[in-house]
Design a protein around this motif. Structure first.
Motif, PDB file in Angstrom:
ATOM      1  N   ASP A 115       0.849  -1.198   0.000  1.00 23.89           N
ATOM      2  CA  ASP A 115       0.000   0.000   0.000  1.00 23.89           C
ATOM      3  C   ASP A 115       0.884   1.246   0.000  1.00 23.89           C
ATOM      4  N   SER A 116       0.274   2.411  -0.151  1.00 23.87           N
ATOM      5  CA  SER A 116       1.039   3.652  -0.303  1.00 23.87           C
ATOM      6  C   SER A 116       1.875   3.970   0.933  1.00 23.87           C
ATOM      7  N   TYR A 155       7.387   2.437  -7.537  1.00 21.86           N
ATOM      8  CA  TYR A 155       6.126   1.995  -6.945  1.00 21.86           C
ATOM      9  C   TYR A 155       5.016   2.103  -7.970  1.00 21.86           C
ATOM     10  N   LYS A 156       4.344   0.996  -8.256  1.00 23.63           N
ATOM     11  CA  LYS A 156       3.227   0.967  -9.179  1.00 23.63           C
ATOM     12  C   LYS A 156       1.948   0.849  -8.357  1.00 23.63           C
ATOM     13  N   GLU A 157       1.398   2.007  -8.030  1.00 25.32           N
ATOM     14  CA  GLU A 157       0.313   2.074  -7.047  1.00 25.32           C
ATOM     15  C   GLU A 157      -0.932   1.309  -7.481  1.00 25.32           C
ATOM     16  N   GLN A 158      -1.298   1.388  -8.748  1.00 24.58           N
ATOM     17  CA  GLN A 158      -2.522   0.716  -9.202  1.00 24.58           C
ATOM     18  C   GLN A 158      -2.434  -0.802  -9.053  1.00 24.58           C
ATOM     19  N   ALA A 203      -0.302  -2.152  -6.843  1.00 28.22           N
ATOM     20  CA  ALA A 203       0.223  -2.381  -5.487  1.00 28.22           C
ATOM     21  C   ALA A 203       1.521  -3.189  -5.551  1.00 28.22           C
ATOM     22  N   ALA A 225       4.846   1.708   0.880  1.00 25.76           N
ATOM     23  CA  ALA A 225       5.723   2.115  -0.220  1.00 25.76           C
ATOM     24  C   ALA A 225       6.632   3.254   0.225  1.00 25.76           C
TER      25      ALA A 225
END
Length: 376
Positions: free
Chosen positions: A127-128, A345-348, A350, A131
């Protein structure tokens, strides 16, 4: 293992597989393009290096096959293997093995003929918040280094390789490669226990006031099952160590040096014993040197009696983990440094992807556990 940190472990998922864990050897030097050996650049997956050697032994005498390092089974691994020049490998048929290149060379590859390894790792379910924590911890590790623990791969699927070594009684020259590997796991076990002890002591040196540190006894940071019981109730420091403790708190690095520690220039160089702590701390934080620990065995540096009242603290701790092991004794960096670190970090998705280089002998999984502050 203790990692010298006090925060809660980071949350992410690391899956040990060929898609999310990639390793590529970086050779110590280029092939000579002449000679009686052939150096193969091989891509493998889902098999261990020992399994790979067994398959190659169908085409060349096993004693004539060389390799520079062991690579994980559960990874996509690119590694160098040497075989006799006239070996016919045209009949190799295995979907998990692909020979990508071959070059002639003068020598058979041996363990350690390796500059290091490049890694790619994909972490999932990040998660953010985690990250951001990962970025912070990775940046700190790049600046200050990390404890050079042997990775869990060293100890087998059931964490019992070092226990199996106790049944091997053969002299060193008569041991098979697998027997030597099992015995090396026993060396690794005691090294990790020693390093765990030094990090626990370092943490106390960093977080307690000097007056409290001077009151520490061995039992405050050493596993009572592994150390001489007569040492447990003894004070670790004396009043003359106050300057050492002041320097330990001045230099913000998780591993604290002690006078008479045996260090080595990093990543290559000669061993030397610390005399001037301030000078060596300055070289340590600039990644020019690193402390080393003992891998017990024959021909290793003699260690003094841990109960000798004249012995220094560094030797007293190390002597407690020096064991009679049927292997060649040597030393290993206790602390290592990472380079070429990149992350995204590739948030979409995760996903958190990172790549980096580690010198020969350092484990990517140990680096990752240090960043996480917990086991994978």
């Amino acid at each position: 293992m203790f990692y010298g940190k006090n925060h809660t472990p980071l949350n992410f998922v690391f899956t040990h597989n060929a898609k999310d864990f990639i390793v590529e050897e970086v050779p110590l030097y280029e092939s000579s393009l002449e000679g009686e050996h052939l150096v193969l650049f091989i891509r493998k997956k889902n098999i261990s290096t020992f399994d790979l050697l067994d398959k190659l032994a169908n085409f060349a005498p096993k004693k004539d096959i060389g390799y520079a390092g062991l690579k994980d089974k559960n990874a996509l691994a690119y590694q160098y293997i040497s075989v006799p020049f006239k070996t016919d490998l045209s009949l190799i048929e295995d979907e998990n093995i692909k020979i990508l290149d071959s070059k002639r060379h003068n020598n058979k590859l041996k363990i350690g003929h390796l500059k290091g390894n490049k890694f790619f790792i994909r972490l999932k379910k990040v998660d953010s918040l985690n990250a951001k924590r990962l970025m912070t911890e990775l940046d700190l590790a790049q600046k200050s280094g990390f404890p050079n623990y042997f990775g869990y791969q060293r100890f087998g699927n059931f964490n019992d390789n070092y226990k199996l070594a106790s049944s091997i009684k053969k002299p060193i020259k008569k041991q098979s490669k697998k027997e030597k590997f099992l015995i090396s796991a026993l060396q690794s076990f005691y090294f990790n226990k020693w390093l765990d002890t030094r990090l626990k002591l370092s943490n106390l040196m960093d977080t307690l006031d000097i007056a409290s540190v001077l009151k520490l006894k061995f039992q405050d940071f050493v596993d009572s099952e592994l150390i001489n019981p007569n040492l447990l109730d003894k004070l670790a420091f004396n009043k003359e160590d106050a300057v050492c403790l002041e320097l330990a708190q001045e230099f913000k690095i998780p591993y604290k040096l002690l006078k008479h520690d045996i260090c080595k220039h990093f990543p290559y160089g000669k061993y030397f014993e610390i005399e001037d702590l301030k000078v060596e701390y300055e070289r340590f934080i600039t990644q020019n040197i690193a402390p080393t620990g003992l891998l017990s065995g024959e021909s290793s540096k003699n260690t003094k009696d841990a109960l000798d009242p004249k012995i220094c603290l560094s030797n007293a701790i190390e002597s407690s983990f020096a064991k009679p092991i049927l292997a060649l004794g040597t030393r290993r960096y206790a602390w290592s440094f990472v380079s070429e670190l990149k992350y995204e970090y590739k948030e979409q998705l995760a996903h958190f992807e990172l790549s980096f280089f580690l010198p020969s002998g350092s484990y990517a999984t140990s680096f990752l556990e240090y960043v996480k502050n917990g086991q994978l």
